[in-house]
Design an enzyme around this catalytic site. Structure first.
Site, PDB file in Angstrom:
ATOM      1  N   ASP A  12      13.366 -24.930 -19.468  1.00  0.00           N
ATOM      2  CA  ASP A  12      14.316 -24.465 -18.449  1.00  0.00           C
ATOM      3  C   ASP A  12      15.051 -23.193 -18.867  1.00  0.00           C
ATOM      4  O   ASP A  12      16.209 -22.972 -18.493  1.00  0.00           O
ATOM      5  CB  ASP A  12      15.339 -25.564 -18.104  1.00  0.00           C
ATOM      6  N   LYS A  15      11.726 -19.328 -17.414  1.00  0.00           N
ATOM      7  CA  LYS A  15      10.360 -18.786 -17.532  1.00  0.00           C
ATOM      8  C   LYS A  15       9.827 -18.355 -16.167  1.00  0.00           C
ATOM      9  O   LYS A  15       9.222 -17.296 -16.034  1.00  0.00           O
ATOM     10  CB  LYS A  15       9.418 -19.841 -18.152  1.00  0.00           C
ATOM     11  N   GLY A  39       9.265 -27.492 -14.069  1.00  0.00           N
ATOM     12  CA  GLY A  39       9.943 -27.114 -12.824  1.00  0.00           C
ATOM     13  C   GLY A  39      10.391 -25.681 -12.975  1.00  0.00           C
ATOM     14  O   GLY A  39      11.299 -25.391 -13.741  1.00  0.00           O
ATOM     15  N   HIS A  40       9.701 -24.763 -12.319  1.00  0.00           N
ATOM     16  CA  HIS A  40      10.000 -23.333 -12.465  1.00  0.00           C
ATOM     17  C   HIS A  40      10.571 -22.821 -11.147  1.00  0.00           C
ATOM     18  O   HIS A  40       9.956 -22.969 -10.091  1.00  0.00           O
ATOM     19  CB  HIS A  40       8.734 -22.563 -12.859  1.00  0.00           C
ATOM     20  N   GLN A 221       7.590 -26.005 -20.392  1.00  0.00           N
ATOM     21  CA  GLN A 221       8.460 -26.632 -21.413  1.00  0.00           C
ATOM     22  C   GLN A 221       8.943 -25.557 -22.402  1.00  0.00           C
ATOM     23  O   GLN A 221       9.042 -24.399 -22.026  1.00  0.00           O
ATOM     24  CB  GLN A 221       7.744 -27.780 -22.144  1.00  0.00           C
TER      25      GLN A 221
HETATM   26  P1  GDP Z   1      12.058 -22.636 -16.237  1.00  0.00           P
HETATM   27  O1  GDP Z   1      11.646 -24.060 -16.237  1.00  0.00           O
HETATM   28  O2  GDP Z   1      12.070 -22.045 -17.604  1.00  0.00           O
HETATM   29  O3  GDP Z   1      11.270 -21.790 -15.270  1.00  0.00           O
HETATM   30  O4  GDP Z   1      13.572 -22.608 -15.749  1.00  0.00           O
HETATM   31  P2  GDP Z   1      14.174 -23.419 -14.491  1.00  0.00           P
HETATM   32  O5  GDP Z   1      13.728 -22.742 -13.248  1.00  0.00           O
HETATM   33  O6  GDP Z   1      13.928 -24.867 -14.629  1.00  0.00           O
HETATM   34  O7  GDP Z   1      15.728 -23.221 -14.753  1.00  0.00           O
HETATM   35  C1  GDP Z   1      16.321 -21.977 -14.801  1.00  0.00           C
HETATM   36  C2  GDP Z   1      17.386 -21.898 -13.685  1.00  0.00           C
HETATM   37  O8  GDP Z   1      18.234 -20.806 -13.926  1.00  0.00           O
HETATM   38  C3  GDP Z   1      16.785 -21.664 -12.302  1.00  0.00           C
HETATM   39  O9  GDP Z   1      17.575 -22.299 -11.345  1.00  0.00           O
HETATM   40  C4  GDP Z   1      16.859 -20.137 -12.147  1.00  0.00           C
HETATM   41  O10 GDP Z   1      16.955 -19.726 -10.779  1.00  0.00           O
HETATM   42  C5  GDP Z   1      18.139 -19.851 -12.865  1.00  0.00           C
HETATM   43  N1  GDP Z   1      18.197 -18.541 -13.544  1.00  0.00           N
HETATM   44  C6  GDP Z   1      17.204 -17.862 -14.177  1.00  0.00           C
HETATM   45  N2  GDP Z   1      17.696 -16.755 -14.770  1.00  0.00           N
HETATM   46  C7  GDP Z   1      19.030 -16.738 -14.499  1.00  0.00           C
HETATM   47  C8  GDP Z   1      20.101 -15.871 -14.867  1.00  0.00           C
HETATM   48  O11 GDP Z   1      19.917 -14.887 -15.576  1.00  0.00           O
HETATM   49  N3  GDP Z   1      21.345 -16.200 -14.430  1.00  0.00           N
HETATM   50  C9  GDP Z   1      21.587 -17.302 -13.659  1.00  0.00           C
HETATM   51  N4  GDP Z   1      22.830 -17.541 -13.275  1.00  0.00           N
HETATM   52  N5  GDP Z   1      20.602 -18.140 -13.300  1.00  0.00           N
HETATM   53  C10 GDP Z   1      19.353 -17.867 -13.725  1.00  0.00           C
HETATM   54  P1  IMO Z   2      10.010 -26.551 -17.805  1.00  0.00           P
HETATM   55  O1  IMO Z   2       8.620 -25.995 -17.747  1.00  0.00           O
HETATM   56  C1  IMO Z   2      12.819 -29.284 -19.722  1.00  0.00           C
HETATM   57  C2  IMO Z   2      11.177 -33.011 -21.355  1.00  0.00           C
HETATM   58  C3  IMO Z   2      11.608 -34.309 -20.674  1.00  0.00           C
HETATM   59  C4  IMO Z   2      11.589 -35.237 -21.876  1.00  0.00           C
HETATM   60  C5  IMO Z   2      10.381 -34.756 -22.680  1.00  0.00           C
HETATM   61  C6  IMO Z   2       9.104 -35.551 -22.440  1.00  0.00           C
HETATM   62  O2  IMO Z   2      10.665 -26.667 -16.475  1.00  0.00           O
HETATM   63  O3  IMO Z   2      10.826 -25.865 -18.828  1.00  0.00           O
HETATM   64  P2  IMO Z   2       7.363 -35.606 -20.425  1.00  0.00           P
HETATM   65  O4  IMO Z   2       7.543 -36.002 -18.991  1.00  0.00           O
HETATM   66  O5  IMO Z   2       6.864 -34.227 -20.613  1.00  0.00           O
HETATM   67  O6  IMO Z   2       6.572 -36.619 -21.206  1.00  0.00           O
HETATM   68  O7  IMO Z   2       8.862 -35.666 -21.050  1.00  0.00           O
HETATM   69  O8  IMO Z   2      10.179 -33.403 -22.281  1.00  0.00           O
HETATM   70  N1  IMO Z   2      10.588 -32.004 -20.444  1.00  0.00           N
HETATM   71  C7  IMO Z   2      11.220 -30.899 -20.043  1.00  0.00           C
HETATM   72  N2  IMO Z   2      12.491 -30.472 -20.262  1.00  0.00           N
HETATM   73  N3  IMO Z   2      11.962 -28.513 -19.029  1.00  0.00           N
HETATM   74  C8  IMO Z   2      10.680 -28.903 -18.837  1.00  0.00           C
HETATM   75  O9  IMO Z   2       9.766 -28.091 -18.257  1.00  0.00           O
HETATM   76  C9  IMO Z   2      10.275 -30.165 -19.316  1.00  0.00           C
HETATM   77  N4  IMO Z   2       9.121 -30.854 -19.273  1.00  0.00           N
HETATM   78  C10 IMO Z   2       9.322 -31.971 -19.985  1.00  0.00           C
HETATM   79  O10 IMO Z   2      12.892 -34.188 -20.113  1.00  0.00           O
HETATM   80  O11 IMO Z   2      12.719 -35.038 -22.659  1.00  0.00           O
HETATM   81 MG    MG Z   3      12.354 -25.922 -15.590  1.00  0.00          MG
END
Ligand code: GDP
Ligand code: IMO
Ligand code: MG
Length: 428
Positions: A12, A15, A39-40, A221
């Site tokens: 999270d 990416k 979850g991106h 991840q």
């Molecule tokens: P990922 O799994 O690495 O793709 O990240 P996620 O999408 O799960 O979580 C990142 C969250 O932060 C998302 O809701 C993005 O829209 C948000 N986000 C990304 N970059 C920034 C930033 O620079 N500032 C803020 N405030 N939010 C951001």
């Molecule tokens: P993105 O791509 C954050 C964590 C779960 C748990 C562990 C194992 O959005 O960054 P799993 O279901 O993979 O067997 O769970 O890994 N986990 C993540 N945490 N971002 C993710 O993906 C994750 N994918 C799995 O919360 O701790």
């Molecule tokens: Mg994510």
């Protein structure tokens, strides 16, 4: 040009946003591990797109590849395609290619994921319950169903029966009735829709490599969730590090490759496991609220803490990161002072890396340095020169500790909220 994008923390890190931003120049975007546990989130003006399995390049209609290193839940994929098409994103066999040898997640894997977690009681991993771990176990156990198996229904039936026979003894003890015929019928119902996207991804990607196309490898991840190098057993079940792009897509090692380490300006984690810089106080709550730190997949509140240069330094080494991308800088805007972890201490011994022994994890104390905050808005800034001096100092301090350039800085969720400090995209 080839770029691999990996998370350097526990996922999270943003990416999806950065892959989308870089995709403006890309020809291909490939996923190489994980599944719909990812979850991106991508924000473009007033539209928010949530991707779990599809490479983020789909938003810009790039050629998207799902490599064999992924575990693919066909029902989740169909649902995701439907939702994105409703948001007017084009997805068809001209822009989505799924490896013929990708292993499938079946409903039984989600059931086993749930049962495994229940059996761990208080020591549960906190998985996403998407069946990721059990599906990878079946892959390594050589009994998985692969995409190419969907074409021949007779042998598919035998393979599913074999898989169910394997799990039957344990699940029947738990009084779970297993009906492999039902699993077979349900898979057959959707098989044509999925087979439509089936392709020799290893070949497509190597041909693209030969033509020196711009290829992005999108990690899911983060490195600290890597099955080998993460905080085992509180990890996911795949190799999340950059090395996995080769076995997870079939791309051969080539020159001209950059690895971008996506790194949040603080640290978050979902699920159980050690977290030395975790904050159980109002600053942690501030990160949750201002950073909207709630999981995209499970909606769980993310645990939050200070930046940890020890862990990010480790990730830089393990992934061969060439440039760091710092995200969510704007979340720190209000703070009077910011702490950064520069080492650990336990029983009068200092640590400059995280040892693998879980018993040590539980007693490590962070060593912090304190940096003054800037208390000005950085939200949406697009130029280095516009950043407050103290924000620049914070970034320079991190660079000195992790010994890597922070080349891109994200100041908001929108693709436009990005500082391309070293002109990586070539737009400046
Ligand atoms: P990922 O799994 O690495 O793709 O990240 P996620 O999408 O799960 O979580 C990142 C969250 O932060 C998302 O809701 C993005 O829209 C948000 N986000 C990304 N970059 C920034 C930033 O620079 N500032 C803020 N405030 N939010 C951001
Ligand atoms: P993105 O791509 C954050 C964590 C779960 C748990 C562990 C194992 O959005 O960054 P799993 O279901 O993979 O067997 O769970 O890994 N986990 C993540 N945490 N971002 C993710 O993906 C994750 N994918 C799995 O919360 O701790
Ligand atoms: Mg994510």
């Amino acid at each position: 040009m080839f770029y691999t994008i990996v998370g350097t923390q526990w996922g999270d890190e943003g990416k999806g946003k950065i892959v989308d931003w870089l995709s403006s120049k890309a020809d291909y975007v490939a996923r190489f591990q994980g599944g719909n546990n990812a979850g991106h989130t991508i924000k473009v003006d007033n539209n928010v797109y949530k991707l779990n399995l599809l490479p983020s390049g789909i938003i810009r209609n790039k050629k998207c590849l799902i490599g064999n290193g992924v575990v693919l839940d066909p029902w989740a994929l169909i649902n995701e395609i439907k939702n994105l098409r409703n948001q007017k994103i084009q997805i068809d066999k001209n822009n989505l290619f799924i490896a013929e040898n990708v292993c499938l997640i079946l409903p039984i894997h989600k059931l086993i994921d749930e049962i495994n977690e229940l059996s761990l009681g208080n020591n549960l991993i906190g998985t996403t319950k998407k069946g990721i771990g059990p599906a990878y176990e079946d892959k390594v156990g050589r009994r998985a169903i692969r995409l190419c198996d969907l074409s021949n229904h007779e042998s598919l039936k035998n393979k599913i029966q074999n898989l169910y026979n394997f799990h039957e003894p344990r699940l029947s003890k738990l009084k779970k009735n297993l009906y492999f015929e039902k699993a077979f019928e349900e898979l057959v119902k959707i098989s044509a829709e999925i087979i439509n996207f089936s392709a020799p991804v290893w070949k497509i990607i190597n041909d693209a490599g030969k033509e020196n196309k711009f290829i992005l490898f999108e990690g899911a991840q983060g490195s600290l969730l890597d099955i080998d190098f993460g905080t085992y057993p509180y990890v996911t079940s795949s190799n999340t590090s950059a090395g996995q792009i080769f076995s997870g897509t079939g791309f051969g090692i080539k020159e001209n490759h950059k690895v971008l380490g996506i790194t949040k300006a603080y640290t978050t984690r979902v699920g159980s496991g050690p977290f030395v810089t975790e904050l159980d106080n109002e600053i942690g709550d501030h990160f949750v609220e201002k950073g909207q730190e709630f999981g995209t997949v499970t909606k769980r509140k993310r645990r939050c803490g200070w930046f940890d240069t020890v862990l990010v330094g480790q990730s830089i080494a393990i992934n061969g990161i060439t440039d760091v991308v710092l995200t969510k800088l704007d979340v720190l805007d209000e703070l009077e002072e910011i702490k950064v972890c520069v080492g650990y201490e336990a029983k009068h011994k200092k640590y400059s890396y995280l040892p693998f022994d879980e018993n040590i994890h539980n007693i490590l104390m962070p060593i912090y340095e304190t940096i003054p905050g800037w208390q000005k808005s950085t939200f949406g800034l697009t130029s280095w020169d516009d950043l407050p001096k103290k924000a620049q100092d914070y970034i320079s301090f991190l660079e000195s500790k992790i010994q890597k350039n922070i080349s891109i800085i994200s100041t908001g969720p929108d693709r436009a909220h990005t500082i391309d400090r070293n002109n990586l995209l070539g737009n400046n």
